[in-house]
Design a protein around this motif. Structure first.
Motif, mmCIF file in Angstrom:
data_model
loop_
_atom_site.group_PDB
_atom_site.id
_atom_site.type_symbol
_atom_site.label_atom_id
_atom_site.label_comp_id
_atom_site.label_asym_id
_atom_site.label_seq_id
_atom_site.Cartn_x
_atom_site.Cartn_y
_atom_site.Cartn_z
ATOM 1 N N LEU A 1 0.831 -1.210 0.000
ATOM 2 C CA LEU A 1 0.000 0.000 0.000
ATOM 3 C C LEU A 1 0.867 1.262 0.000
ATOM 4 O O LEU A 1 0.604 2.204 -0.739
ATOM 5 C CB LEU A 1 -0.939 -0.011 1.212
ATOM 6 C CG LEU A 1 -1.879 1.189 1.334
ATOM 7 C CD1 LEU A 1 -2.767 1.318 0.115
ATOM 8 C CD2 LEU A 1 -2.739 1.082 2.589
ATOM 9 N N HIS B 1 3.915 1.474 -1.011
ATOM 10 C CA HIS B 1 4.577 1.489 -2.300
ATOM 11 C C HIS B 1 3.654 2.150 -3.345
ATOM 12 O O HIS B 1 4.032 3.060 -4.070
ATOM 13 C CB HIS B 1 4.864 0.043 -2.682
ATOM 14 C CG HIS B 1 5.738 -0.081 -3.881
ATOM 15 N ND1 HIS B 1 6.253 -1.275 -4.286
ATOM 16 C CD2 HIS B 1 6.165 0.832 -4.770
ATOM 17 C CE1 HIS B 1 6.986 -1.079 -5.374
ATOM 18 N NE2 HIS B 1 6.940 0.186 -5.686
ATOM 19 N N PHE B 2 2.423 1.687 -3.365
ATOM 20 C CA PHE B 2 1.405 2.203 -4.274
ATOM 21 C C PHE B 2 1.212 3.709 -4.068
ATOM 22 O O PHE B 2 1.219 4.498 -5.011
ATOM 23 C CB PHE B 2 0.095 1.451 -4.017
ATOM 24 C CG PHE B 2 -1.092 1.980 -4.757
ATOM 25 C CD1 PHE B 2 -1.320 1.625 -6.076
ATOM 26 C CD2 PHE B 2 -2.009 2.826 -4.131
ATOM 27 C CE1 PHE B 2 -2.425 2.099 -6.765
ATOM 28 C CE2 PHE B 2 -3.113 3.310 -4.806
ATOM 29 C CZ PHE B 2 -3.315 2.935 -6.127
ATOM 30 N N ALA B 3 1.073 4.083 -2.790
ATOM 31 C CA ALA B 3 0.819 5.492 -2.474
ATOM 32 C C ALA B 3 1.996 6.368 -2.911
ATOM 33 O O ALA B 3 1.809 7.452 -3.456
ATOM 34 C CB ALA B 3 0.564 5.654 -0.982
#
Lengths: 367, 191
Positions: free
Chosen positions: A50, A52-54
Motif C-alpha cells: 500500500l 509502495h502504491f501510495a
C-alpha cells in the motif's frame, strides 16, 4: 481482540510504536497464536504494498504538477516537429511540380476569361442601370430601417441591461470556441454574450439547441477572442459512482465561484435517467457549469432549472454530451468539433486543477 | 538562497518526493527525450508519458534500495525512455526512423524486466482501489496518498470527529485488504 484493535496493534508493532512491555506481550501472542502470526505477516506485506502504491501515485501527481509548472514558465515547450517536418519535406520535394502546375493553371484561366469576354454580348449597360435604381431603393430602405431601429432602441434603452441578466455558465468544448451550456439559459435569446473569468466579453452565436436534453452549443464569433491554450479536462464516458466527490466552477454572480459536493443519486428528478442528483450548493447562475470528478474529468453539466429546493441539484450526465455532439455533427457536417476524453489533470492538487480549468469556463448572458 | 543539488542529492530528493529535485531532473533531461520521441513519430503527449514512466522506473529502482546508478541521471532516463519508446512503436507497428543520436546510452533491459513485476504489483493495488467504491476510496487516498491527518479528513468527509474518521478508515482498510488478497489469490496478476 476485535479486528480493528488487532490491526491497530499490528500497525503500531510494525512502526515500532509499542512500549517494550507491550512489545514483549505482543510477540508472545504471535508465538502462541498462529492465526495472529499469519495476520501480522499478511498485514505487513499488505501495508508495504500500500505504501509502495501510495508513493508512486504521489510521485505521478508531482510529476504532472512539475510538468505544467515548467511549461507555464516556458522552461519546457511542446514541440510539434513531426507534422511540420513532413509538410516541409513534401513541399521541398514537390515544389517544382507545384510551380509548373500553377503556371499552367494560370495560363488556362486567362485564356478562358479572354474567350468569354470576346464571345459574350454586352448587356452590362442595362444591368448597371437596373442596379443603380435598385441601389437607390435599398439606400432609402436602409435609412428607414435605421430610423425605426433608433426609435426602438430609445424605447428599449432602459430595459436592455435587464434583459442580459438572464444568464448562466458555459464552458469550452474545444479550442476553436465551441461552448456548451444549458438550452434554457438562452431559450428566447437572439444575442448572446460570453465573458471569461477576467471579465472580458465576447459575442457568440447559438448554433445548436436540443431543448429535450436542455443543452445548447454556442460558437464564439468575436474577432477579439483568442482561445486559451489547450483544454486540460476530458469528457468521461464512464458511469459515475454514488458518493463520488465532485466539484464545479460557475458564475452564480459576476465572479467565478468554486463549489464542491458529491454524487448523491444516479438518477434525477422522478427517476429521470438523463440526469443525476448532486449534493452541492449551486445557484441559478451555476446552471450550465461543468461537473468534474477528482481527476478533472467532466461527468456532467449542472442543470438546476426544475428545482427550487436547496442543496438538491441535478446534472445532465456527460454521456448525453456525446449524444448531442453526434446529432450536431449529423446536422452540421461542415463543422469539425472534437472533444477530448483524456484529462491531463489526473492526480494534480485541487488548487492546481481549478487554476487550469478556470480560463475555459464562461459566463453566458442572453437577451 | 539557491538550493544546489549534486546527483546523489537529486536521487534522494526524487525518492522523497522533493518538488525542487524533481523539477531539476525534469529540466535537465526532458528536452533530449522529447526530441527523440518527436523525431520518431511521437507527439508531445507521448514524450510526457514516456519520460514520466522513465522517472518512475528510476524511482522504483531507488526504492528497492539501489541508490547507485553508475551513470548520470540524464543518461539513465534517456536510455530507459528510448527502450520504452522502441517497444511502444513495435506494438503499434510503427517505425523507428532516425538512427541513434549522440546521447550516451546504457543497457537497461534488466531494469525494465524488474519493472514489469513492479507494474503488476502496482496494478493489483490499483485494481483493488477501483473496486473499493466510495467513500472508502477517497478516504484511504486522502490518508495514504495525500497524507492528510485525521482531523482534516474528518472535516473534509463530514465525520463528527477524528476518532470516527479513524474508525471508518480501519473499516475501509480491512475491505481494501480483503479485495487485494482475493485478487491476489485468484491469480489476477496474470490477467
Amino acid at each position: 481482540m476485535s479486528e480493528y484493535n488487532l490491526i491497530d496493534a499490528i500497525e503500531r508493532y510494525i512502526r515500532g510504536e509499542m512500549t517494550p512491555a507491550e512489545r514483549v506481550q505482543f510477540e508472545q501472542l504471535r508465538k502462541t497464536n498462529a492465526d495472529i502470526d499469519q495476520q501480522v505477516v499478511e498485514h505487513t506485506y499488505f501495508m508495504k504494498e500500500l505504501h509502495h502504491f501510495a508513493g508512486r501515485k504521489k510521485l505521478k501527481s508531482l510529476l504532472n504538477e512539475v510538468h505544467w509548472q515548467l511549461s507555464d514558465q516556458g522552461q519546457i515547450h511542446e514541440m510539434h516537429s513531426t507534422g511540420k517536418a513532413k509538410f516541409i519535406y513534401l513541399w521541398k520535394r514537390y515544389r517544382r511540380v507545384a510551380a509548373i502546375a500553377a503556371v499552367f493553371a494560370g495560363l488556362t484561366t486567362l485564356g478562358v476569361i479572354s474567350l468569354i469576354s470576346a464571345l459574350s454580348p454586352n448587356p452590362q449597360q442595362k444591368i448597371q442601370l437596373l442596379k443603380r435604381e435598385f441601389d437607390e431603393i435599398r439606400k432609402e430602405q436602409k435609412s428607414q430601417k435605421a430610423e425605426v431601429k433608433n426609435l426602438r432602441e430609445q424605447l428599449n434603452a432602459s430595459s436592455k441591461n435587464i434583459h442580459y441578466k438572464s444568464g448562466g455558465t458555459g464552458f469550452l468544448l474545444d479550442e476553436k470556441g465551441f461552448i456548451i451550456t444549458n438550452a434554457h439559459i438562452i431559450r428566447k435569446s437572439k444575442n448572446v454574450i460570453v465573458s471569461n473569468y477576467k471579465g472580458e466579453e465576447f459575442s457568440a452565436k447559438i448554433i445548436f439547441k436540443d431543448e429535450q436534453k436542455d443543452l445548447a452549443i454556442l460558437k464564439v464569433d468575436d474577432k477579439a477572442f483568442t482561445p486559451p491554450q489547450k483544454i486540460p479536462y476530458g469528457f468521461s464516458r464512464l458511469e459515475s459512482e454514488l458518493a463520488e466527490p465532485v466539484f464545479t466552477l460557475g458564475y452564480p454572480r459576476n465572479e467565478i465561484v468554486y463549489t464542491e459536493g458529491y454524487l448523491s443519486a444516479l438518477t434525477g428528478f422522478n427517476n429521470d435517467s438523463l440526469t443525476c442528483q448532486l449534493g452541492i450548493s449551486a445557484n441559478r447562475g451555476n446552471s450550465g457549469g461543468p461537473v468534474f470528478n477528482r481527476d478533472g474529468e467532466i461527468i456532467g453539466i449542472l442543470s438546476n432549472k426544475e428545482t427550487e429546493a436547496e442543496g438538491v441539484v441535478f446534472a445532465i450526465r456527460s454521456k448525453y454530451i456525446f449524444h448531442l455532439l453526434d446529432e450536431f455533427k449529423k446536422e452540421n457536417p461542415k463543422f469539425s468539433l472534437k472533444i477530448s476524453e483524456k484529462s491531463v489533470l489526473k492526480g494534480a492538487s485541487r488548487q492546481f486543477q481549478v487554476k487550469k480549468i478556470q480560463p475555459f469556463v464562461f459566463l453566458v448572458k442572453g437577451d | 538562497m539557491k538550493q544546489s543539488f549534486d546527483e546523489k542529492a537529486l536521487l534522494e530528493g526524487l525518492l522523497n518526493h522533493n518538488p525542487k529535485a524533481v523539477e531539476i531532473i525534469y529540466k535537465e533531461s526532458f528536452h533530449s527525450i522529447q526530441s527523440l520521441i518527436i523525431n520518431n513519430n511521437g507527439s508531445s503527449d507521448d514524450a510526457k508519458d514516456i519520460f514520466q514512466e522513465a522517472i518512475i522506473v528510476l524511482y522504483e529502482k531507488l526504492r528497492s534500495g539501489n541508490l547507485n546508478l553508475n551513470c548520470q541521471i540524464k543518461t539513465f532516463l534517456y536510455s530507459v525512455s528510448r527502450r520504452l519508446w522502441l517497444k511502444r512503436l513495435q506494438v503499434q507497428n510503427r517505425q523507428y526512423t532516425t538512427g541513434d543520436s549522440l546521447e550516451p546510452v546504457i543497457q537497461v533491459d534488466d531494469e525494465l524486466e524488474l519493472q514489469k513485476q513492479r507494474d503488476a504489483d502496482f496494478e493489483l493495488m490499483e485494481k483493488a482501489f477501483q473496486s473499493l467504491g466510495e467513500p472508502c476510496k477517497s478516504l484511504l487516498e486522502a490518508f495514504y496518498i495525500h497524507q492528510l491527518n485525521m482531523q482534516m479528513i474528518a472535516k473534509k468527509f463530514g465525520y463528527t470527529n477524528a476518532e470516527s474518521a479513524k474508525n471508518q478508515k480501519y473499516k475501509c482498510l480491512v475491505r481494501l485488504k480483503k479485495i487485494f488478497f482475493e485478487n491476489y489469490k485468484n491469480g489476477n496478476r496474470d490477467e
